[in-house]
Design a protein around this motif. Sequence first.
Motif, PDB file in Angstrom:
ATOM      1  N   ILE A  11       0.887  -1.160   0.035  1.00  0.00           N
ATOM      2  CA  ILE A  11      -0.203   0.057  -0.019  1.00  0.00           C
ATOM      3  C   ILE A  11       0.933   1.224  -0.116  1.00  0.00           C
ATOM      4  O   ILE A  11       1.878   1.484   0.847  1.00  0.00           O
ATOM      5  CB  ILE A  11      -0.934   0.030   1.216  1.00  0.00           C
ATOM      6  N   VAL A  12       0.615   2.174  -0.702  1.00  0.00           N
ATOM      7  CA  VAL A  12       1.193   3.526  -1.014  1.00  0.00           C
ATOM      8  C   VAL A  12       0.507   4.549  -0.169  1.00  0.00           C
ATOM      9  O   VAL A  12      -0.617   5.019  -0.542  1.00  0.00           O
ATOM     10  CB  VAL A  12       1.459   3.906  -2.334  1.00  0.00           C
ATOM     11  N   HIS A  13       0.791   4.915   0.955  1.00  0.00           N
ATOM     12  CA  HIS A  13       0.057   5.929   1.841  1.00  0.00           C
ATOM     13  C   HIS A  13       0.622   7.275   1.373  1.00  0.00           C
ATOM     14  O   HIS A  13       1.887   7.691   1.339  1.00  0.00           O
ATOM     15  CB  HIS A  13       0.352   5.776   3.342  1.00  0.00           C
ATOM     16  N   LEU A  14      -0.290   8.038   0.891  1.00  0.00           N
ATOM     17  CA  LEU A  14      -0.135   9.365   0.179  1.00  0.00           C
ATOM     18  C   LEU A  14      -0.650  10.514   1.036  1.00  0.00           C
ATOM     19  O   LEU A  14      -1.679  10.946   0.700  1.00  0.00           O
ATOM     20  CB  LEU A  14      -0.645   9.401  -1.006  1.00  0.00           C
ATOM     21  N   PRO A  15       0.036  11.053   2.224  1.00  0.00           N
ATOM     22  CA  PRO A  15      -0.409  12.139   2.921  1.00  0.00           C
ATOM     23  C   PRO A  15      -0.674  13.406   1.992  1.00  0.00           C
ATOM     24  O   PRO A  15      -0.165  13.781   0.965  1.00  0.00           O
ATOM     25  CB  PRO A  15       0.532  12.574   4.066  1.00  0.00           C
ATOM     26  N   THR A  16      -1.718  13.982   2.254  1.00  0.00           N
ATOM     27  CA  THR A  16      -2.064  15.595   1.582  1.00  0.00           C
ATOM     28  C   THR A  16      -2.198  16.634   2.611  1.00  0.00           C
ATOM     29  O   THR A  16      -2.190  16.415   3.712  1.00  0.00           O
ATOM     30  CB  THR A  16      -3.410  15.280   0.922  1.00  0.00           C
ATOM     31  N   THR A  17      -2.362  17.655   2.020  1.00  0.00           N
ATOM     32  CA  THR A  17      -2.519  19.074   2.913  1.00  0.00           C
ATOM     33  C   THR A  17      -4.165  19.412   2.920  1.00  0.00           C
ATOM     34  O   THR A  17      -4.332  20.264   3.623  1.00  0.00           O
ATOM     35  CB  THR A  17      -1.765  20.184   2.375  1.00  0.00           C
ATOM     36  N   LEU A  18      -4.972  18.405   2.504  1.00  0.00           N
ATOM     37  CA  LEU A  18      -6.398  18.719   2.238  1.00  0.00           C
ATOM     38  C   LEU A  18      -6.889  18.441   3.693  1.00  0.00           C
ATOM     39  O   LEU A  18      -6.544  17.856   4.476  1.00  0.00           O
ATOM     40  CB  LEU A  18      -7.205  17.608   1.641  1.00  0.00           C
ATOM     41  N   THR A  19      -7.923  19.286   3.899  1.00  0.00           N
ATOM     42  CA  THR A  19      -8.534  19.492   5.367  1.00  0.00           C
ATOM     43  C   THR A  19      -9.992  18.917   5.253  1.00  0.00           C
ATOM     44  O   THR A  19     -10.814  18.996   6.285  1.00  0.00           O
ATOM     45  CB  THR A  19      -8.467  20.832   5.788  1.00  0.00           C
ATOM     46  N   SER A  20     -10.595  18.198   4.165  1.00  0.00           N
ATOM     47  CA  SER A  20     -11.962  17.979   4.190  1.00  0.00           C
ATOM     48  C   SER A  20     -11.876  16.428   3.389  1.00  0.00           C
ATOM     49  O   SER A  20     -11.268  16.470   2.384  1.00  0.00           O
ATOM     50  CB  SER A  20     -13.044  18.814   3.407  1.00  0.00           C
ATOM     51  N   VAL A  21     -13.135  15.772   3.636  1.00  0.00           N
ATOM     52  CA  VAL A  21     -13.211  14.387   3.052  1.00  0.00           C
ATOM     53  C   VAL A  21     -13.564  14.853   1.768  1.00  0.00           C
ATOM     54  O   VAL A  21     -13.321  14.133   0.691  1.00  0.00           O
ATOM     55  CB  VAL A  21     -14.333  13.483   3.800  1.00  0.00           C
TER      56      VAL A  21
END
Length: 87
Positions: A11-21
């Motif tokens: 699995i590639v976990h790709l964190p983002t800077t987004l703050t909403s689903v």
Amino acid sequence: MTEYEVPPRWIVHLPTTLTSVDGARALAEALRDSLGHVTAIDFGETTLSEEDRQFVRTRVWCDHRLPGGARCTLPADHPGGSCVVHS
């Protein structure tokens, strides 16, 4: 590993800077649209989670198996019986 064992998938976990689903869902859709040709990526299994609650995941697409092996690409919460394949 024997010849009958399937190697584990990664699995590639790709964190983002987004703050909403909704923003995260829109990004997942854009990634599917632009990278759908990459067969190493299983977009049907895409899930979302909050940064500090990664054990609580929300499925993005229905992923129901359709005749011919394709998977439904509608949102996970769509009404039953109306599955389609993304084109």
